[in-house]
Design an enzyme around this catalytic site. Structure first.
Site, short mmCIF file in Angstrom:
data_model
loop_
_atom_site.label_atom_id
_atom_site.label_comp_id
_atom_site.label_asym_id
_atom_site.label_seq_id
_atom_site.Cartn_x
_atom_site.Cartn_y
_atom_site.Cartn_z
N GLU A 1 38.22 33.31 50.67
CA GLU A 1 38.00 34.31 51.51
C GLU A 1 38.55 35.51 51.00
O GLU A 1 39.27 35.15 49.76
CB GLU A 1 38.75 34.10 52.87
CG GLU A 1 38.42 32.82 53.79
CD GLU A 1 39.19 32.63 54.84
OE1 GLU A 1 39.90 33.60 55.41
OE2 GLU A 1 38.92 31.63 55.62
N SER B 1 43.81 31.81 45.92
CA SER B 1 44.60 30.65 45.35
C SER B 1 45.39 30.09 46.64
O SER B 1 45.58 28.98 46.85
CB SER B 1 45.78 30.88 44.49
OG SER B 1 44.95 31.75 43.43
N HIS C 1 31.16 36.43 13.19
CA HIS C 1 29.57 36.86 13.14
C HIS C 1 29.69 38.46 12.95
O HIS C 1 28.84 39.21 12.77
CB HIS C 1 28.93 36.68 14.23
CG HIS C 1 28.20 35.16 14.54
ND1 HIS C 1 28.94 34.23 14.69
CD2 HIS C 1 26.95 34.96 14.28
CE1 HIS C 1 28.30 33.21 14.41
NE2 HIS C 1 26.86 33.72 14.19
N GLU D 1 37.72 27.32 40.32
CA GLU D 1 38.43 25.96 40.28
C GLU D 1 39.90 25.89 39.90
O GLU D 1 40.42 25.13 39.63
CB GLU D 1 37.84 25.05 39.58
CG GLU D 1 36.32 24.33 39.95
CD GLU D 1 36.36 23.88 41.18
OE1 GLU D 1 37.35 23.24 41.49
OE2 GLU D 1 35.52 23.90 42.04
N SER E 1 44.28 29.80 35.84
CA SER E 1 45.18 29.13 34.92
C SER E 1 46.45 29.35 35.28
O SER E 1 47.20 28.21 35.02
CB SER E 1 45.05 29.91 33.46
OG SER E 1 43.96 29.71 32.96
C1 LIG Z 1 32.00 33.76 40.35
C2 LIG Z 1 32.77 32.93 40.93
C3 LIG Z 1 32.14 31.81 41.94
C4 LIG Z 1 33.23 31.35 42.83
N1 LIG Z 1 32.40 30.15 43.71
C5 LIG Z 1 33.13 29.59 44.60
C6 LIG Z 1 32.61 28.86 45.69
O1 LIG Z 1 31.49 28.20 45.36
N2 LIG Z 1 33.38 28.53 46.66
C7 LIG Z 1 34.56 28.95 46.92
O2 LIG Z 1 35.26 28.22 47.93
N3 LIG Z 1 35.14 29.62 46.05
C8 LIG Z 1 34.57 30.28 45.04
N4 LIG Z 1 35.10 31.00 44.04
C9 LIG Z 1 36.54 31.55 44.28
C10 LIG Z 1 37.62 30.91 43.24
O3 LIG Z 1 37.65 29.59 43.49
C11 LIG Z 1 38.75 31.91 43.51
O4 LIG Z 1 38.36 33.08 42.81
C12 LIG Z 1 40.14 31.44 42.68
O5 LIG Z 1 40.48 30.36 43.53
C13 LIG Z 1 41.09 32.72 42.72
O6 LIG Z 1 41.21 33.13 44.01
P1 LIG Z 1 41.20 34.88 43.97
O7 LIG Z 1 39.97 35.34 43.20
O8 LIG Z 1 41.23 35.16 45.38
O9 LIG Z 1 42.50 35.41 43.08
P2 LIG Z 1 43.83 35.45 43.64
O10 LIG Z 1 44.49 34.12 44.14
O11 LIG Z 1 44.12 36.58 44.54
O12 LIG Z 1 44.86 35.39 42.50
C14 LIG Z 1 45.13 36.76 41.79
C15 LIG Z 1 46.02 36.51 40.75
O13 LIG Z 1 47.43 35.97 41.09
C16 LIG Z 1 47.49 34.75 40.60
N5 LIG Z 1 48.28 34.05 41.36
C17 LIG Z 1 48.08 33.80 42.88
N6 LIG Z 1 48.83 32.76 43.28
C18 LIG Z 1 49.76 32.46 42.22
C19 LIG Z 1 50.81 31.59 42.19
N7 LIG Z 1 51.39 30.90 43.36
N8 LIG Z 1 51.50 31.50 41.07
C20 LIG Z 1 51.21 32.46 39.85
N9 LIG Z 1 49.86 33.12 40.01
C21 LIG Z 1 49.44 33.19 41.18
C22 LIG Z 1 46.34 34.06 40.23
O14 LIG Z 1 46.40 33.01 39.13
C23 LIG Z 1 45.61 35.44 39.78
O15 LIG Z 1 46.05 35.74 38.41
C24 LIG Z 1 34.43 31.57 43.16
C25 LIG Z 1 34.71 32.52 42.36
C26 LIG Z 1 34.01 33.46 41.32
C27 LIG Z 1 34.75 34.46 40.56
#
Ligand SMILES: Cc1cc2nc3c(=O)[nH]c(=O)nc-3n(C[C@H](O)[C@H](O)[C@H](O)COP(=O)(O)OP(=O)(O)OC[C@H]3O[C@@H](n4cnc5c(N)ncnc54)[C@H](O)[C@@H]3O)c2cc1C
Length: 391
Positions: free
Chosen positions: A127, A132, A346, A371, A374
């Site tokens: 959402e 995460s 390249h 998924e 990192s």
């Molecule tokens: C192209 C694309 C397709 C996707 N497809 C799907 C899908 O089909 N279904 C679905 O449900 N989701 C999907 N996702 C979502 C994806 O799984 C999330 O983007 C991912 O889990 C990260 O969540 P966020 O982008 O909200 O980042 P955030 O969770 O907001 O993280 C932001 C930053 O904070 C860091 N961070 C957060 N928590 C911690 C912690 N505890 N410790 C250290 N660092 C932390 C993260 O590593 C990151 O660097 C997709 C994402 C993309 C980009």
């Protein structure tokens, strides 16, 4: 330890590689430039994939899949991963394993049509306010008599625009006294099947993405979307348990597809280093270039061993979350490194879209985010070590 592949495993990898090279590579440039998969192209490749026995090959034999063990499935994923994600994912679909958790009636309605290529699924957890931290999700499901009423927004949902239904995870309650007060209550989660066309369920175009052009993402909106209780997947409030049971290997799938693309990038880099001449000799004769090749090959091999070991352990039922987190982390970071070095070797040509390298480089970026980022993988790995000593 025997690291050799069986003849059957080699044959599956070879057949998949040939399919990828003959049926997917020719359309990569079109998808990259248009950012779009033509419906006729999807049907054409899908039919060929079904005929070749490659469609939904991740599924068990008894439901119409190929019945591959995890290691062999990852070898197949590695080969598919060589090509454009939009093409291999959409046209040679691997339905979500979570469909296997459905009731008999749900399997008839969702699983079998997906395996036959008649329907496709998408999976919605993320959402705008919960990435995460999925336990912090706000989109909710409230019971009303025999029905459930869904409200809220999901975003980043891959290929929801073309999916026939979504598997949606919703907050259905709150755990009692689970976490520190400042973090708020952890949500209880329930999973639902939601068909396209259900009143109150809307799919909007998502964001333009630098990685994986043609592989769309969407925003899902639920506005008093009413579902009968038969649409619940698994047990009420046990959505995460269903996800953990059935989606564990998805991280390995991401890792395996990275191996294929890295191998492709490395092979371009080797050929170019042997053929390109500067200062009167092949650039591969310069240690500054040849050592890059050595490091790329070594990183690729290390990642491959980790992914395949985790796959093997998955079938032995000895795999741990750390094994899968390490494999995903290593393979995705390795791909970023290999793609970048392949471009460096390249020179300017590496950035031109005559070659697949600039695409592989762009596509690599998302692998360290979806998924589980990192950082989240590192958290899983380090937490396991620290917990063991009371940390
Ligand atoms: C192209 C694309 C397709 C996707 N497809 C799907 C899908 O089909 N279904 C679905 O449900 N989701 C999907 N996702 C979502 C994806 O799984 C999330 O983007 C991912 O889990 C990260 O969540 P966020 O982008 O909200 O980042 P955030 O969770 O907001 O993280 C932001 C930053 O904070 C860091 N961070 C957060 N928590 C911690 C912690 N505890 N410790 C250290 N660092 C932390 C993260 O590593 C990151 O660097 C997709 C994402 C993309 C980009």
């Amino acid at each position: 330890m025997d690291f050799g592949l069986s003849e059957e495993q080699r044959a599956i990898a070879k057949t998949t590689r040939a399919f990828v090279e003959n049926e997917l590579y020719p359309y990569e440039a079109e998808v990259e430039r248009s950012g779009h998969l033509r419906p006729e192209l999807i049907s054409q490749i899908r039919e060929k994939a079904i005929a070749a026995g490659l469609y939904a090959a991740n599924m068990p034999e008894e439901v119409g899949g190929a019945g591959l063990d995890t290691l062999t499935w990852l070898l197949y994923e590695k080969e598919l991963g060589r090509a454009s994600y939009a093409l291999h994912w959409t046209c040679v679909a691997r339905p979500s394993n979570i469909l296997l958790a459905g009731t008999d009636a749900q399997k008839e309605k969702y699983l079998y049509p997906c395996v036959r290529g008649e329907k496709s699924d998408c999976l919605a957890m993320t959402e705008p306010g919960a990435g995460s931290d999925l336990r912090g999700m706000a989109a909710s499901a409230v019971q009303d008599g025999d029905d459930w009423v869904l409200n809220g927004t999901k975003h980043f949902i891959s290929h929801a625009d073309i999916a026939d239904f979504a598997i949606v995870f919703m907050a259905s309650g709150e755990e009692e006294g689970m976490s520190a007060p400042e973090r708020g209550r952890r949500r209880k989660i329930t999973a639902f099947f939601v068909d396209k066309g259900t009143p109150g369920f809307h799919v909007r175009d998502g964001y333009r993405n630098v990685s994986h052009r043609g592989y769309t993402n969407s925003i899902l909106e639920f506005d008093n979307c009413r579902l009968p209780k038969e649409q619940v997947l698994g047990e009420v409030h046990k959505g995460f348990e269903v996800a953990n049971d059935w989606l564990g290997a998805t991280r390995l799938q991401v890792a395996a597809t990275c191996l294929g693309r890295a191998e492709r990038a490395l092979s371009h880099a080797i050929d170019y280093a042997a053929q390109r001449q500067q200062f009167g000799q092949q650039i591969g004769k310069f240690q500054g270039v040849s050592f890059k090749l050595a490091d790329m090959a070594m990183e690729l091999k290390a990642a491959e061993l980790m992914v395949m070991e985790a796959g093997w352990k998955y079938d032995q039922k000895t795999v741990t979350d750390q094994d899968m987190a390490m494999a995903k982390l290593k393979a995705t970071e390795m791909l970023a490194f290999v793609a970048d070095e392949a471009i460096q070797i390249h020179g300017g040509m590496g950035l031109m879209d005559d070659l697949p390298l600039e695409r592989i480089w762009r596509d690599a970026r998302v692998e360290r985010i979806w998924e589980g980022t990192s950082e989240i993988q590192r958290h899983i790995i380090s937490r396991a070590m620290l917990r063991a000593v009371g940390g």
